[in-house]
Write an enzyme that holds these catalytic residues in place. Structure first.
Site, PDB file in Angstrom:
ATOM      1  N   VAL A  53       0.814  -1.221   0.000  1.00  0.00           N
ATOM      2  CA  VAL A  53       0.000   0.000   0.000  1.00  0.00           C
ATOM      3  C   VAL A  53       0.849   1.273   0.000  1.00  0.00           C
ATOM      4  O   VAL A  53       0.314   2.375   0.013  1.00  0.00           O
ATOM      5  CB  VAL A  53      -0.988   0.040   1.187  1.00  0.00           C
ATOM      6  CG1 VAL A  53      -1.994  -1.087   1.071  1.00  0.00           C
ATOM      7  CG2 VAL A  53      -0.264   0.000   2.520  1.00  0.00           C
ATOM      8  N   GLY A  54       2.178   1.112  -0.006  1.00  0.00           N
ATOM      9  CA  GLY A  54       3.041   2.285  -0.109  1.00  0.00           C
ATOM     10  C   GLY A  54       3.702   2.721   1.185  1.00  0.00           C
ATOM     11  O   GLY A  54       4.066   3.883   1.331  1.00  0.00           O
ATOM     12  N   LYS A 110      13.994  -0.291   9.096  1.00  0.00           N
ATOM     13  CA  LYS A 110      13.136  -1.395   8.657  1.00  0.00           C
ATOM     14  C   LYS A 110      13.481  -2.581   9.552  1.00  0.00           C
ATOM     15  O   LYS A 110      14.410  -3.345   9.274  1.00  0.00           O
ATOM     16  CB  LYS A 110      13.392  -1.730   7.180  1.00  0.00           C
ATOM     17  CG  LYS A 110      12.518  -2.846   6.624  1.00  0.00           C
ATOM     18  CD  LYS A 110      11.101  -2.397   6.372  1.00  0.00           C
ATOM     19  CE  LYS A 110      10.274  -3.524   5.738  1.00  0.00           C
ATOM     20  NZ  LYS A 110       8.901  -3.106   5.434  1.00  0.00           N
ATOM     21  N   GLY A 143       7.067  -0.689   9.520  1.00  0.00           N
ATOM     22  CA  GLY A 143       6.692  -2.059   9.819  1.00  0.00           C
ATOM     23  C   GLY A 143       6.655  -2.912   8.562  1.00  0.00           C
ATOM     24  O   GLY A 143       6.796  -2.425   7.433  1.00  0.00           O
ATOM     25  N   GLY A 195       4.431  -5.479   6.172  1.00  0.00           N
ATOM     26  CA  GLY A 195       3.054  -5.867   5.891  1.00  0.00           C
ATOM     27  C   GLY A 195       2.041  -5.012   6.620  1.00  0.00           C
ATOM     28  O   GLY A 195       2.222  -3.813   6.811  1.00  0.00           O
ATOM     29  N   GLN A 217       1.207   7.409  -9.043  1.00  0.00           N
ATOM     30  CA  GLN A 217       2.410   7.706  -9.814  1.00  0.00           C
ATOM     31  C   GLN A 217       2.994   6.409 -10.356  1.00  0.00           C
ATOM     32  O   GLN A 217       3.106   5.427  -9.624  1.00  0.00           O
ATOM     33  CB  GLN A 217       3.469   8.393  -8.936  1.00  0.00           C
ATOM     34  CG  GLN A 217       3.003   9.648  -8.226  1.00  0.00           C
ATOM     35  CD  GLN A 217       4.035  10.125  -7.221  1.00  0.00           C
ATOM     36  OE1 GLN A 217       5.131  10.553  -7.580  1.00  0.00           O
ATOM     37  NE2 GLN A 217       3.692  10.035  -5.943  1.00  0.00           N
TER      38      GLN A 217
END
Length: 223
Positions: free
Chosen positions: A13-14, A37, A116, A118, A206
């Protein structure tokens, strides 16, 4: 030191785009900004080594360079759910160790953006999820809503789960990931009225998104 935890209504979802965009926005107010991350699954070549595409993107948007063991303490080879990828790699994901890495980053930085893996409840082990990690970090949460059919339910359920963990939903981002979605503006309006958190940014669709081009309405205490 300012910090936030970025989660999403789903995978894809970005979150990385928004996390990198937040780093660029924060760098206009803070000298030392760094992305983290904690758990990444899937590898690509990186110099003479391997790395996660997400971690690479966050490093590119950071102004502070740190060892990979700090900004990506758990790197798993297979692009699968973390609990499966970790089991295949013979790795045990330790939330306490991740929190220690975050604290080491926070000691060096003015702002840390933690992305996070997922969705909010993605499994990290057979008994722990991303929600447990977010709770252990105790950071305000930014929710990335991927605008596509079904996003209203996903966004409201995720917000409910965030609040159930005693965490603050600091804001949310509407990311237009589906250019064919009907009534996208109406969906945004619905969530504005019900998420009880500020809309920090609207991300247009985009083909080649550029994190530095995103415009955020940052909370005053993040500036």
């Amino acid at each position: 030191m300012m910090g936030c935890f970025v989660t999403g209504t789903d995978t894809g979802v970005g979150k990385t785009l928004v996390s990198a965009g937040l780093l660029h926005a924060l760098a206009r107010h803070h000298r030392r900004v760094v992305g983290m991350k904690p758990v990444a699954a899937g590898l690509v070549p990186w110099g003479e080594d391997w790395a996660s595409e997400d971690a690479i993107a966050l490093r590119s948007a950071s102004t502070l360079a740190v060892p990979p063991a700090l900004d990506n303490p758990v790197l798993l080879p297979d692009p699968l759910s973390p609990h499966i990828a970790a089991a295949r790699a013979g790795v045990e994901i330790d939330i306490a160790a991740i929190v220690a890495s975050y604290q080491a980053l926070a000691a060096q930085a003015d702002a840390v953006v933690v992305e996070g893996a997922g969705g909010f409840h993605v499994p990290l082990t057979d008994t722990l999820t991303g929600a447990d990690l977010a709770q252990a970090l105790a950071l305000p949460v930014v929710l990335v809503v991927g605008l596509r059919l079904g996003c209203l339910n996903h966004a409201l359920l995720t917000a409910e789960a965030i609040h159930a963990r005693g965490l603050t939903l600091a804001g949310w981002v509407a990311n237009r990931i589906d250019p064919e979605m009907g009534a996208a503006d109406e969906n945004i309006a619905y969530l504005r009225a019900r998420l009880n958190a500020p809309l920090l940014a609207e991300v247009p669709y985009q083909d080649l998104p550029e994190p530095g081009s995103l415009v955020f309405d940052l909370p005053k205490d993040w500036q």
